[in-house]
Design an enzyme around this catalytic site. Structure first.
Site, mmCIF file in Angstrom:
data_model
loop_
_atom_site.group_PDB
_atom_site.id
_atom_site.type_symbol
_atom_site.label_atom_id
_atom_site.label_comp_id
_atom_site.label_asym_id
_atom_site.label_seq_id
_atom_site.Cartn_x
_atom_site.Cartn_y
_atom_site.Cartn_z
ATOM 1 C CG HIS A 42 6.428 -38.648 -6.738
ATOM 2 N ND1 HIS A 42 6.297 -37.613 -5.577
ATOM 3 C CD2 HIS A 42 4.916 -38.990 -5.972
ATOM 4 C CE1 HIS A 42 5.106 -37.636 -4.864
ATOM 5 N NE2 HIS A 42 4.807 -39.071 -5.450
ATOM 6 C CG ASN A 92 6.274 -43.315 9.362
ATOM 7 O OD1 ASN A 92 6.384 -44.495 10.240
ATOM 8 N ND2 ASN A 92 7.410 -42.513 10.029
ATOM 9 C CG ASP A 145 12.357 -34.837 10.552
ATOM 10 O OD1 ASP A 145 12.237 -36.174 9.473
ATOM 11 O OD2 ASP A 145 12.429 -33.938 10.143
ATOM 12 C CB CYS A 201 5.978 -33.758 -4.011
ATOM 13 S SG CYS A 201 6.267 -35.097 -3.335
ATOM 14 C CG HIS A 204 9.946 -39.436 3.727
ATOM 15 N ND1 HIS A 204 8.785 -39.654 3.013
ATOM 16 C CD2 HIS A 204 10.095 -39.772 5.133
ATOM 17 C CE1 HIS A 204 8.165 -39.394 4.272
ATOM 18 N NE2 HIS A 204 8.716 -39.929 5.085
ATOM 19 C CB CYS A 257 9.631 -33.300 -5.881
ATOM 20 S SG CYS A 257 9.146 -35.150 -6.630
ATOM 21 C CG HIS A 290 8.760 -37.715 -1.987
ATOM 22 N ND1 HIS A 290 9.119 -36.988 -3.774
ATOM 23 C CD2 HIS A 290 10.036 -38.879 -2.462
ATOM 24 C CE1 HIS A 290 10.818 -37.933 -4.461
ATOM 25 N NE2 HIS A 290 10.824 -38.776 -3.254
ATOM 26 C CG HIS A 315 12.043 -41.675 9.049
ATOM 27 N ND1 HIS A 315 11.650 -40.315 9.649
ATOM 28 C CD2 HIS A 315 11.208 -41.418 8.425
ATOM 29 C CE1 HIS A 315 10.336 -39.227 9.009
ATOM 30 N NE2 HIS A 315 9.892 -40.594 8.497
HETATM 31 P P1 AMP Z 1 6.504 -39.201 8.049
HETATM 32 O O1 AMP Z 1 6.485 -38.577 9.187
HETATM 33 O O2 AMP Z 1 7.386 -40.808 7.406
HETATM 34 O O3 AMP Z 1 6.177 -38.525 6.302
HETATM 35 O O4 AMP Z 1 8.070 -38.174 7.619
HETATM 36 C C1 AMP Z 1 8.245 -36.674 6.793
HETATM 37 C C2 AMP Z 1 9.396 -36.002 7.765
HETATM 38 O O5 AMP Z 1 9.281 -34.779 7.442
HETATM 39 C C3 AMP Z 1 9.183 -35.830 9.880
HETATM 40 O O6 AMP Z 1 10.222 -36.519 9.542
HETATM 41 C C4 AMP Z 1 9.153 -34.041 9.273
HETATM 42 O O7 AMP Z 1 9.754 -33.100 10.246
HETATM 43 C C5 AMP Z 1 10.018 -33.962 7.739
HETATM 44 N N1 AMP Z 1 9.863 -33.309 7.182
HETATM 45 C C6 AMP Z 1 8.617 -32.142 6.550
HETATM 46 N N2 AMP Z 1 9.260 -30.995 6.343
HETATM 47 C C7 AMP Z 1 10.844 -30.649 6.097
HETATM 48 C C8 AMP Z 1 11.360 -30.096 5.852
HETATM 49 N N3 AMP Z 1 11.043 -28.662 5.134
HETATM 50 N N4 AMP Z 1 12.772 -30.385 5.674
HETATM 51 C C9 AMP Z 1 12.731 -30.955 6.026
HETATM 52 N N5 AMP Z 1 12.251 -31.875 6.653
HETATM 53 C C10 AMP Z 1 10.633 -31.906 6.338
#
Ligand code: AMP
Length: 113
Positions: A46, A86, A30, A4, A99, A7, A97, A101
């Site tokens: 997780h 989301n 982000d 993940c 989260h 994670c 995972h 925003h």
């Molecule tokens: P979601 O689309 O709601 O699942 O959000 C996932 C978020 O993770 C997106 O806004 C991506 O830009 C962000 N994301 C993906 N990889 C990374 C990373 N390595 N570091 C920071 N944010 C990330």
């Protein structure tokens, strides 16, 4: 969850710009910000999404929510911010995972979708 992404970020195996951490929660910027301030708040345990939290410890979830205003204050979002989680393909969840925003630092649209 060994594979993940979040994670691995939380464990420090993949670099991130950390903004907050306690025993239950990790928060980082982000990588593709959608607002001047865009922070992701994740539980250290997780869960794949909110749909995966029926058997979760209340503390793991509550600590995420409690961290949000602390981070908002740290980021100086005194005039407001938006929180989004989301969940599933219709909402374009891309990382499996749970989260939250935190989006802020500019006036947002009244439209949410
Ligand atoms: P979601 O689309 O709601 O699942 O959000 C996932 C978020 O993770 C997106 O806004 C991506 O830009 C962000 N994301 C993906 N990889 C990374 C990373 N390595 N570091 C920071 N944010 C990330």
């Amino acid at each position: 969850m060994d594979n993940c992404l979040f994670c691995r970020i939380m464990k420090g195996e993949i670099p991130s710009a950390k903004v907050y951490e306690n025993d239950y929660v990790y928060a980082f910027r982000d990588i593709n910000p959608q607002a001047p301030v865009h922070v992701l708040v994740i539980p250290k345990k997780h869960f794949s999404s909110l749909n995966d939290t029926a058997a979760a410890d209340d503390r793991d979830l509550a600590e995420c929510l409690r961290a949000i205003p602390v981070i908002a204050a740290q980021e100086k979002l005194e005039t407001g911010y938006r929180v989004v989680s989301n969940c599933g393909p219709d909402a374009c969840q891309s990382v499996q995972h749970l989260h939250f925003h935190i989006l802020g630092g500019a006036q947002m649209s009244e439209k949410m979708s």
